[in-house]
Motif scaffolding. Structure first.
Motif, PDB file in Angstrom:
ATOM      1  N   ASP A  77       0.828  -1.211   0.000  1.00  0.00           N
ATOM      2  CA  ASP A  77       0.000   0.000   0.000  1.00  0.00           C
ATOM      3  C   ASP A  77       0.863   1.261   0.000  1.00  0.00           C
ATOM      4  O   ASP A  77       0.570   2.229   0.716  1.00  0.00           O
ATOM      5  CB  ASP A  77      -0.947   0.021   1.204  1.00  0.00           C
ATOM      6  CG  ASP A  77      -2.191  -0.835   0.972  1.00  0.00           C
ATOM      7  OD1 ASP A  77      -2.773  -1.298   1.966  1.00  0.00           O
ATOM      8  OD2 ASP A  77      -2.547  -1.038  -0.196  1.00  0.00           O
ATOM      9  N   THR A  78       1.898   1.251  -0.793  1.00  0.00           N
ATOM     10  CA  THR A  78       2.840   2.372  -0.812  1.00  0.00           C
ATOM     11  C   THR A  78       3.177   2.757  -2.245  1.00  0.00           C
ATOM     12  O   THR A  78       3.393   1.892  -3.096  1.00  0.00           O
ATOM     13  CB  THR A  78       4.120   2.022  -0.038  1.00  0.00           C
ATOM     14  OG1 THR A  78       3.777   1.642   1.298  1.00  0.00           O
ATOM     15  CG2 THR A  78       5.069   3.211   0.003  1.00  0.00           C
ATOM     16  N   ILE A  79       3.225   4.068  -2.452  1.00  0.00           N
ATOM     17  CA  ILE A  79       3.632   4.629  -3.734  1.00  0.00           C
ATOM     18  C   ILE A  79       4.900   5.426  -3.484  1.00  0.00           C
ATOM     19  O   ILE A  79       5.029   6.131  -2.484  1.00  0.00           O
ATOM     20  CB  ILE A  79       2.531   5.532  -4.321  1.00  0.00           C
ATOM     21  CG1 ILE A  79       1.326   4.695  -4.737  1.00  0.00           C
ATOM     22  CG2 ILE A  79       3.050   6.309  -5.511  1.00  0.00           C
ATOM     23  CD1 ILE A  79       0.393   4.317  -3.612  1.00  0.00           C
ATOM     24  N   TYR A  80       5.832   5.343  -4.420  1.00  0.00           N
ATOM     25  CA  TYR A  80       7.131   5.982  -4.263  1.00  0.00           C
ATOM     26  C   TYR A  80       7.362   7.025  -5.350  1.00  0.00           C
ATOM     27  O   TYR A  80       6.846   6.896  -6.461  1.00  0.00           O
ATOM     28  CB  TYR A  80       8.240   4.940  -4.333  1.00  0.00           C
ATOM     29  CG  TYR A  80       8.091   3.820  -3.343  1.00  0.00           C
ATOM     30  CD1 TYR A  80       7.447   2.638  -3.700  1.00  0.00           C
ATOM     31  CD2 TYR A  80       8.586   3.945  -2.050  1.00  0.00           C
ATOM     32  CE1 TYR A  80       7.297   1.607  -2.799  1.00  0.00           C
ATOM     33  CE2 TYR A  80       8.441   2.912  -1.131  1.00  0.00           C
ATOM     34  CZ  TYR A  80       7.788   1.746  -1.516  1.00  0.00           C
ATOM     35  OH  TYR A  80       7.643   0.730  -0.610  1.00  0.00           O
ATOM     36  N   LEU A  81       8.155   8.013  -5.000  1.00  0.00           N
ATOM     37  CA  LEU A  81       8.630   8.977  -5.987  1.00  0.00           C
ATOM     38  C   LEU A  81      10.144   9.048  -5.843  1.00  0.00           C
ATOM     39  O   LEU A  81      10.655   9.619  -4.872  1.00  0.00           O
ATOM     40  CB  LEU A  81       8.003  10.356  -5.782  1.00  0.00           C
ATOM     41  CG  LEU A  81       8.359  11.389  -6.845  1.00  0.00           C
ATOM     42  CD1 LEU A  81       7.716  11.012  -8.183  1.00  0.00           C
ATOM     43  CD2 LEU A  81       7.907  12.791  -6.422  1.00  0.00           C
ATOM     44  N   GLN A  82      10.831   8.438  -6.787  1.00  0.00           N
ATOM     45  CA  GLN A  82      12.291   8.490  -6.811  1.00  0.00           C
ATOM     46  C   GLN A  82      12.709   9.756  -7.533  1.00  0.00           C
ATOM     47  O   GLN A  82      12.375   9.946  -8.710  1.00  0.00           O
ATOM     48  CB  GLN A  82      12.861   7.252  -7.520  1.00  0.00           C
ATOM     49  CG  GLN A  82      14.364   7.251  -7.655  1.00  0.00           C
ATOM     50  CD  GLN A  82      15.056   7.117  -6.309  1.00  0.00           C
ATOM     51  OE1 GLN A  82      14.623   6.354  -5.455  1.00  0.00           O
ATOM     52  NE2 GLN A  82      16.138   7.862  -6.130  1.00  0.00           N
ATOM     53  N   MET A  83      13.437  10.611  -6.843  1.00  0.00           N
ATOM     54  CA  MET A  83      13.835  11.897  -7.401  1.00  0.00           C
ATOM     55  C   MET A  83      15.350  11.931  -7.516  1.00  0.00           C
ATOM     56  O   MET A  83      16.054  11.871  -6.495  1.00  0.00           O
ATOM     57  CB  MET A  83      13.346  13.035  -6.507  1.00  0.00           C
ATOM     58  CG  MET A  83      11.847  12.983  -6.222  1.00  0.00           C
ATOM     59  SD  MET A  83      11.225  14.429  -5.346  1.00  0.00           S
ATOM     60  CE  MET A  83      12.110  14.261  -3.791  1.00  0.00           C
ATOM     61  N   ASN A  84      15.838  11.992  -8.730  1.00  0.00           N
ATOM     62  CA  ASN A  84      17.277  12.042  -8.996  1.00  0.00           C
ATOM     63  C   ASN A  84      17.661  13.402  -9.564  1.00  0.00           C
ATOM     64  O   ASN A  84      16.826  14.130 -10.096  1.00  0.00           O
ATOM     65  CB  ASN A  84      17.664  10.947  -9.984  1.00  0.00           C
ATOM     66  CG  ASN A  84      17.401   9.558  -9.444  1.00  0.00           C
ATOM     67  OD1 ASN A  84      17.451   9.322  -8.241  1.00  0.00           O
ATOM     68  ND2 ASN A  84      17.119   8.624 -10.346  1.00  0.00           N
ATOM     69  N   ASN A  85      18.947  13.708  -9.440  1.00  0.00           N
ATOM     70  CA  ASN A  85      19.473  14.963  -9.991  1.00  0.00           C
ATOM     71  C   ASN A  85      18.608  16.156  -9.575  1.00  0.00           C
ATOM     72  O   ASN A  85      18.172  16.959 -10.395  1.00  0.00           O
ATOM     73  CB  ASN A  85      19.547  14.868 -11.520  1.00  0.00           C
ATOM     74  CG  ASN A  85      20.379  15.966 -12.131  1.00  0.00           C
ATOM     75  OD1 ASN A  85      21.214  16.581 -11.456  1.00  0.00           O
ATOM     76  ND2 ASN A  85      20.143  16.240 -13.406  1.00  0.00           N
ATOM     77  N   LEU A  86      18.375  16.263  -8.281  1.00  0.00           N
ATOM     78  CA  LEU A  86      17.511  17.318  -7.768  1.00  0.00           C
ATOM     79  C   LEU A  86      18.094  18.697  -8.030  1.00  0.00           C
ATOM     80  O   LEU A  86      19.325  18.899  -8.007  1.00  0.00           O
ATOM     81  CB  LEU A  86      17.264  17.109  -6.277  1.00  0.00           C
ATOM     82  CG  LEU A  86      16.246  16.012  -5.958  1.00  0.00           C
ATOM     83  CD1 LEU A  86      16.391  15.533  -4.523  1.00  0.00           C
ATOM     84  CD2 LEU A  86      14.835  16.519  -6.212  1.00  0.00           C
TER      85      LEU A  86
END
Length: 126
Positions: A77-86
């Motif tokens: 029950d989890t959604i992720y947002l992988q954020m690279n090169n911020l």
């Protein structure tokens, strides 16, 4: 009633990565399409990315394409947002929202979603 809780925000330098999580409770998220949005002071909530209920369909704002990836684990029950090169321009409070209607999630103006989380702050220093 499903509830959402974001986590994973923090202070990082430009070029770094962060992974945000949006965890559901009170019921399964597997029926819901999920969107990530962000907001800076004095501005409305900006669409960032969305994933459909199955995890197959995704949609991104042009400003994050190629840098951010949205994915989900329905068993958790989890959604992720992988954020690279911020970038410093990514600094904002990030929110997740849930809706049964995919069209509403990716609509550039619709914000009256059934469920919102409380937000997690991401700060990117230059």
């Amino acid at each position: 009633q499903v509830q959402l809780a974001e986590s994973g925000g923090g202070l990082v330098q430009a070029g770094a990565s962060l992974r945000l999580s949006c965890e559901g409770s009170g019921g399964p998220l597997s029926d819901y399409n999920i969107g990530w949005f962000r907001q800076t002071p004095g501005k409305g909530r900006e669409f960032v990315a969305a994933v459909d209920w199955s995890g197959v369909g995704t949609y991104y704002a042009d400003s994050v394409k190629g840098r951010f990836t949205i994915f989900r684990n329905n068993a958790k029950d989890t959604i992720y947002l992988q954020m690279n090169n911020l970038e410093p321009e990514d600094t904002a409070v990030y929110y997740c929202a849930a809706d049964l209607n995919w069209g509403r999630i990716i609509d550039s103006t619709f914000r009256d979603f059934e469920v919102w989380g409380q937000g997690t702050l991401v700060t990117v220093s230059s």
